[in-house]
Design a protein around this motif. Structure first.
Motif, PDB file in Angstrom:
ATOM      1  N   PHE A 133       0.426  -1.018  -0.035  1.00 50.93           N
ATOM      2  CA  PHE A 133       0.064  -0.296  -0.005  1.00 50.93           C
ATOM      3  C   PHE A 133       0.951   1.672  -0.142  1.00 50.93           C
ATOM      4  O   PHE A 133       0.104   2.807   0.104  1.00 50.93           O
ATOM      5  N   ALA A 134       1.708   0.883   0.696  1.00 49.40           N
ATOM      6  CA  ALA A 134       2.772   1.960   0.649  1.00 49.40           C
ATOM      7  C   ALA A 134       3.368   2.546  -0.679  1.00 49.40           C
ATOM      8  O   ALA A 134       3.401   4.380  -1.282  1.00 49.40           O
ATOM      9  N   SER A 135       3.432   2.261  -1.886  1.00 52.98           N
ATOM     10  CA  SER A 135       3.600   2.161  -3.380  1.00 52.98           C
ATOM     11  C   SER A 135       2.321   2.735  -4.105  1.00 52.98           C
ATOM     12  O   SER A 135       2.862   4.020  -4.699  1.00 52.98           O
ATOM     13  N   MET A 136       1.124   2.805  -3.212  1.00 49.05           N
ATOM     14  CA  MET A 136       0.128   3.082  -3.854  1.00 49.05           C
ATOM     15  C   MET A 136       0.247   5.178  -3.390  1.00 49.05           C
ATOM     16  O   MET A 136      -1.132   5.609  -3.691  1.00 49.05           O
ATOM     17  N   ASP A 137       0.518   5.248  -2.168  1.00 51.91           N
ATOM     18  CA  ASP A 137       1.085   6.477  -1.598  1.00 51.91           C
ATOM     19  C   ASP A 137       0.509   8.236  -2.798  1.00 51.91           C
ATOM     20  O   ASP A 137       0.977   7.621  -3.207  1.00 51.91           O
ATOM     21  N   VAL A 138      -0.953   8.678  -2.166  1.00 56.05           N
ATOM     22  CA  VAL A 138      -1.494  10.206  -3.208  1.00 56.05           C
ATOM     23  C   VAL A 138      -1.331  10.466  -2.205  1.00 56.05           C
ATOM     24  O   VAL A 138      -1.526  11.692  -3.103  1.00 56.05           O
ATOM     25  N   GLY A 139       0.238  11.158  -0.649  1.00 54.80           N
ATOM     26  CA  GLY A 139      -0.604  12.024  -0.438  1.00 54.80           C
ATOM     27  C   GLY A 139       0.855  12.985  -0.937  1.00 54.80           C
ATOM     28  O   GLY A 139       1.755  12.352  -1.809  1.00 54.80           O
ATOM     29  N   SER A 140       1.234  14.319  -0.228  1.00 60.82           N
ATOM     30  CA  SER A 140       2.124  15.417  -0.836  1.00 60.82           C
ATOM     31  C   SER A 140       3.344  14.949   0.393  1.00 60.82           C
ATOM     32  O   SER A 140       4.416  14.476   0.378  1.00 60.82           O
ATOM     33  N   ALA A 141       2.579  16.237   1.572  1.00 61.54           N
ATOM     34  CA  ALA A 141       3.608  15.490   2.769  1.00 61.54           C
ATOM     35  C   ALA A 141       3.699  14.589   3.566  1.00 61.54           C
ATOM     36  O   ALA A 141       4.603  13.784   3.860  1.00 61.54           O
ATOM     37  N   ILE A 142       2.554  13.934   4.088  1.00 61.96           N
ATOM     38  CA  ILE A 142       1.874  12.888   4.548  1.00 61.96           C
ATOM     39  C   ILE A 142       1.557  11.472   3.723  1.00 61.96           C
ATOM     40  O   ILE A 142       0.763  11.841   2.513  1.00 61.96           O
ATOM     41  N   PRO A 143       2.028   9.896   4.233  1.00 61.92           N
ATOM     42  CA  PRO A 143       1.305   9.366   3.181  1.00 61.92           C
ATOM     43  C   PRO A 143      -0.127   9.229   3.647  1.00 61.92           C
ATOM     44  O   PRO A 143      -0.437   9.148   4.335  1.00 61.92           O
ATOM     45  N   SER A 144      -1.064   8.772   2.560  1.00 62.56           N
ATOM     46  CA  SER A 144      -2.356   8.964   2.256  1.00 62.56           C
ATOM     47  C   SER A 144      -2.625   7.912   0.920  1.00 62.56           C
ATOM     48  O   SER A 144      -2.117   7.928   0.454  1.00 62.56           O
ATOM     49  N   LEU A 145      -3.621   7.313   1.711  1.00 63.75           N
ATOM     50  CA  LEU A 145      -4.320   6.082   0.897  1.00 63.75           C
ATOM     51  C   LEU A 145      -6.299   7.379   0.378  1.00 63.75           C
ATOM     52  O   LEU A 145      -6.317   8.109   1.406  1.00 63.75           O
ATOM     53  N   THR A 146      -6.763   6.763  -0.637  1.00 58.78           N
ATOM     54  CA  THR A 146      -8.228   7.166  -0.813  1.00 58.78           C
ATOM     55  C   THR A 146      -9.064   6.227  -1.117  1.00 58.78           C
ATOM     56  O   THR A 146      -8.367   5.089  -1.415  1.00 58.78           O
ATOM     57  N   THR A 147     -10.476   6.510  -0.362  1.00 61.65           N
ATOM     58  CA  THR A 147     -11.648   5.345  -1.131  1.00 61.65           C
ATOM     59  C   THR A 147     -11.491   4.794  -2.123  1.00 61.65           C
ATOM     60  O   THR A 147     -11.502   3.853  -3.034  1.00 61.65           O
ATOM     61  N   GLU A 148     -11.000   6.240  -3.105  1.00 59.85           N
ATOM     62  CA  GLU A 148     -11.362   5.502  -4.805  1.00 59.85           C
ATOM     63  C   GLU A 148     -10.335   4.873  -4.587  1.00 59.85           C
ATOM     64  O   GLU A 148     -10.340   3.745  -5.817  1.00 59.85           O
ATOM     65  N   LEU A 149      -8.854   5.444  -4.439  1.00 63.10           N
ATOM     66  CA  LEU A 149      -7.965   3.969  -5.236  1.00 63.10           C
ATOM     67  C   LEU A 149      -8.393   3.086  -4.797  1.00 63.10           C
ATOM     68  O   LEU A 149      -8.115   2.052  -5.410  1.00 63.10           O
ATOM     69  N   LEU A 150      -8.370   3.159  -3.390  1.00 67.11           N
ATOM     70  CA  LEU A 150      -8.756   1.158  -2.701  1.00 67.11           C
ATOM     71  C   LEU A 150      -9.830   0.530  -3.575  1.00 67.11           C
ATOM     72  O   LEU A 150      -9.100  -0.513  -3.307  1.00 67.11           O
ATOM     73  N   LYS A 151     -10.584   1.170  -4.263  1.00 58.89           N
ATOM     74  CA  LYS A 151     -12.037   0.420  -4.366  1.00 58.89           C
ATOM     75  C   LYS A 151     -11.649  -0.039  -6.083  1.00 58.89           C
ATOM     76  O   LYS A 151     -12.174  -1.361  -5.935  1.00 58.89           O
ATOM     77  N   LYS A 152     -10.698   0.181  -6.614  1.00 57.36           N
ATOM     78  CA  LYS A 152     -10.182  -0.225  -7.431  1.00 57.36           C
ATOM     79  C   LYS A 152      -9.340  -1.074  -7.689  1.00 57.36           C
ATOM     80  O   LYS A 152      -9.348  -2.212  -8.919  1.00 57.36           O
ATOM     81  N   ILE A 153      -8.609  -1.367  -6.365  1.00 58.90           N
ATOM     82  CA  ILE A 153      -7.546  -2.481  -6.652  1.00 58.90           C
ATOM     83  C   ILE A 153      -8.380  -4.140  -6.826  1.00 58.90           C
ATOM     84  O   ILE A 153      -9.216  -3.794  -6.046  1.00 58.90           O
ATOM     85  N   GLU A 154      -7.497  -5.015  -8.238  1.00 60.88           N
ATOM     86  CA  GLU A 154      -8.016  -6.029  -7.800  1.00 60.88           C
ATOM     87  C   GLU A 154      -7.648  -6.879  -7.332  1.00 60.88           C
ATOM     88  O   GLU A 154      -5.650  -7.125  -6.545  1.00 60.88           O
ATOM     89  N   ILE A 155      -8.509  -7.886  -6.872  1.00 60.43           N
ATOM     90  CA  ILE A 155      -7.819  -8.580  -6.157  1.00 60.43           C
ATOM     91  C   ILE A 155      -8.287  -9.887  -6.712  1.00 60.43           C
ATOM     92  O   ILE A 155      -9.014 -10.459  -7.345  1.00 60.43           O
ATOM     93  N   ASN A 156      -7.538 -11.567  -6.661  1.00 61.05           N
ATOM     94  CA  ASN A 156      -7.827 -12.573  -7.166  1.00 61.05           C
ATOM     95  C   ASN A 156      -7.809 -13.714  -6.121  1.00 61.05           C
ATOM     96  O   ASN A 156      -7.546 -13.746  -5.063  1.00 61.05           O
ATOM     97  N   LEU A 157      -9.249 -14.026  -5.771  1.00 62.73           N
ATOM     98  CA  LEU A 157      -9.834 -14.742  -5.037  1.00 62.73           C
ATOM     99  C   LEU A 157      -9.741 -15.986  -5.244  1.00 62.73           C
ATOM    100  O   LEU A 157     -11.293 -17.268  -6.620  1.00 62.73           O
TER     101      LEU A 157
END
Length: 277
Positions: A100-124
């Motif tokens: 998740f650290a590589s998905m950082d969209v923050g400027s000063a503080i590392p951050s994630l957004t709901t929009e980014l997380l929702k689009k993550i693809e997982i194989n189940l």
């Protein structure tokens, strides 16, 4: 096991929810989580079923699985898991391998957004396979946790023995004692400053844009419930870049002391935590 795996968006497997401020919550026995783990205990909860906590700001790889009532603050997301698609504990292990650290969209503080997380693809795989895999991994986790508990007990015993010998001076009570700036000490002992025999150096503030999946390991302080310096989920930088910072390379038997962590101190804090490499 079959190979009937399906690809889902993360939003198919769980509903991401925002944490809330905890300052008005009275003390209690319900854990209140932040990005670093348990901050304190309160008398209210946001949710009381299985959930996965995903950091919104801060240490983005600190993922938590919970199966108890909890509260989470606004620096970490909590989730309602769609158990028709995913077995909660398996989904947790699935997400733990993501960076998740590589998905950082923050400027000063590392951050994630709901929009980014929702689009993550997982194989189940099928739910039954998820349960079987999670059962095996949970057993391994239990074994690791047991070993850590044993190590902690041994460490506490070693500290107690050290205190008995070199703080309380119990084995030396029948001998002669002399005055010192620290009080009475056994004859033959000397008071010295740590700097007289230990060379210390501050760590280097490596830039987040240097981080990658392979390369030289960069140790970071992890503000977790274990209050430890984390070697497990470290960042990495290219070896060719690491050469420029060889003075900061840790060697066997070096000692690392955490100089930063949560504040105020009644929260989980790693300040002053010591570990030998």
């Amino acid at each position: 096991m079959s190979h009937n795996w399906k690809t889902y968006k993360l939003s198919d497997a769980l509903e991401i929810k925002y944490g809330k401020d905890h300052k008005k919550i009275q003390d209690g026995n319900i854990p209140i989580y932040g990005t670093g783990g348990i901050m304190r205990y309160g008398n209210q909860y946001l949710y009381n079923r299985e959930t996965i906590l995903i950091p919104r700001k801060g240490s983005l790889n600190n993922i938590f699985y919970l199966n108890e009532p909890f509260w989470s603050v606004d620096t970490i997301f909590w989730s309602k898991i769609n158990e028709k698609v995913s077995f909660p504990k398996y989904l947790f292990y699935n997400l733990k391998v993501l960076d998740f650290a590589s998905m950082d969209v923050g400027s000063a503080i590392p951050s994630l957004t709901t929009e980014l997380l929702k689009k993550i693809e997982i194989n189940l795989p099928s739910l039954q396979e998820q349960k079987s895999i999670a059962s095996i991994l949970s057993a391994l986790d239990d074994k690791i946790e047991n070993n850590l508990a044993i190590n902690k007990t041994l460490e506490e015993m070693a500290i107690a023995l050290y205190k008995n010998w070199f703080v309380d001076f119990s084995p030396f009570q029948d001998g002669q004692f002399i005055e010192s700036e620290l009080g009475m000490i056994p004859e033959g002992f000397k008071v010295k400053k740590l700097g007289d025999f230990v060379k210390h150096k501050k760590g280097y503030a490596f830039k987040s844009q240097w981080y990658q999946e392979t390369g030289q390991i960069i140790v970071r302080v992890s503000d977790t419930t274990e209050n430890s310096i984390d070697f497990k989920s470290c960042h990495r930088i290219p070896h060719e870049l690491a050469i420029n910072y060889e003075d900061y390379l840790l060697k066997t038997n070096d000692v690392v002391i955490a100089t930063v962590g949560s504040w105020p101190p009644n929260y989980s804090s790693v300040v002053g935590k010591v570990i030998r490499v």
